[in-house]
Design an enzyme around this catalytic site. Structure first.
Site, PDB file in Angstrom:
ATOM      1  N   CYS A  87       0.832  -1.201   0.000  1.00  0.00           N
ATOM      2  CA  CYS A  87       0.000   0.000   0.000  1.00  0.00           C
ATOM      3  C   CYS A  87       0.870   1.256   0.000  1.00  0.00           C
ATOM      4  CB  CYS A  87      -0.976  -0.042   1.178  1.00  0.00           C
ATOM      5  SG  CYS A  87      -2.332   1.164   1.038  1.00  0.00           S
ATOM      6  N   HIS A 196      -3.368  -5.644   1.427  1.00  0.00           N
ATOM      7  CA  HIS A 196      -2.598  -5.832   2.655  1.00  0.00           C
ATOM      8  C   HIS A 196      -2.513  -7.311   3.056  1.00  0.00           C
ATOM      9  CE1 HIS A 196      -2.202  -1.600   4.169  1.00  0.00           C
ATOM     10  NE2 HIS A 196      -3.141  -1.426   3.246  1.00  0.00           N
ATOM     11  N   GLU A 198      -0.651  -8.667   5.214  1.00  0.00           N
ATOM     12  CA  GLU A 198      -0.436  -8.834   6.655  1.00  0.00           C
ATOM     13  C   GLU A 198      -1.746  -8.918   7.424  1.00  0.00           C
ATOM     14  OE1 GLU A 198      -0.778  -4.365   6.219  1.00  0.00           O
ATOM     15  OE2 GLU A 198      -0.141  -6.084   5.020  1.00  0.00           O
TER      16      GLU A 198
END
Length: 226
Positions: A87, A196, A198
């Protein structure tokens, strides 16, 4: 010896702790790096995490690109250090010219937050070997400046060289050209993407899937087998 993966925190970073946790879950050691660090503390790879570095003033990632930590990162990335930009990290990589193109405001001019379906286009980078080419995954997406743009020559070159790493499926959330969600450099050690991963590493949080974990297991296996 445990692989050490640095996570850079800039003023305005939001996802540094989440990224560190994902690295730990994959079996590597996360190393916190500060934007004013003038060296990378001998890490084996680096993640530029999501957020709004320096409040996204000027352009997203434009100020962070000149942080002290970026000088050694640029030098070592060009020498082969694996770097993942997520991002805002992707935005920083384009501003630093480690990846081509740039990121503009979403075409609908609104912040977007949703689970996003992607197709893995390149499973041969340092960060994607635990995926299969053509695999469809779901990764959370949250951005305001996520529209990837480049001139026609650059886009054609990325396509011809297999450097489009991820593509949006079913819905283009930000107007990115050719539905591009992530790209890689020529060597395959630098990857940037808007979604994302994560936030998709444990079944009880984020998307409720673990589709993002292979990013971190991929790099771990590369480092261990290097």
């Amino acid at each position: 010896m445990t692989a050490r993966i640095g996570v850079v925190t800039f003023p305005g970073s939001l996802d540094d702790r989440d990224t560190q946790r994902a690295i730990r879950l994959a079996g590597a050691e996360p190393v916190a790096l500060w934007h004013k660090d003038k060296d990378l503390h001998q890490v084996d790879a680096v993640v530029l995490c999501g957020g709004f570095s320096y409040g996204d003033y000027l352009r997203a990632g434009a100020i962070a690109r000149f942080s002290p930590v970026m000088e050694p990162l640029l030098e070592q990335a060009k020498a082969g250090l694996p770097v993942l930009g997520i991002c805002n990290g992707f935005q920083i990589l384009t501003e630093a010219h480690l990846l081509p193109g740039t990121m503009l405001r979403n075409d609908h001019l609104h912040f977007i937050c949703r689970d996003q379906k992607l197709r893995v286009e390149n499973a041969e980078t340092a960060w994607t070997t635990d995926y299969s080419a053509g695999q469809e995954i779901h990764i959370p997406l949250k951005n305001n400046d996520g529209q990837y743009v480049a001139d026609a020559y650059t886009l054609d070159k990325l396509e011809a060289e297999g450097r489009v790493a991820f593509r949006y499926l079913d819905f283009n959330p930000n107007g990115s050209q050719r539905d591009i969600a992530g790209i890689t450099n020529e060597a395959g050690n630098v990857v940037g993407l808007m979604p994302h991963p994560e936030h998709a590493v444990e079944p009880l949080i984020g998307s409720g899937r673990t589709d993002g974990l292979p990013f971190f297991t991929s790099i771990l296996k590369k480092l261990v087998n290097a």
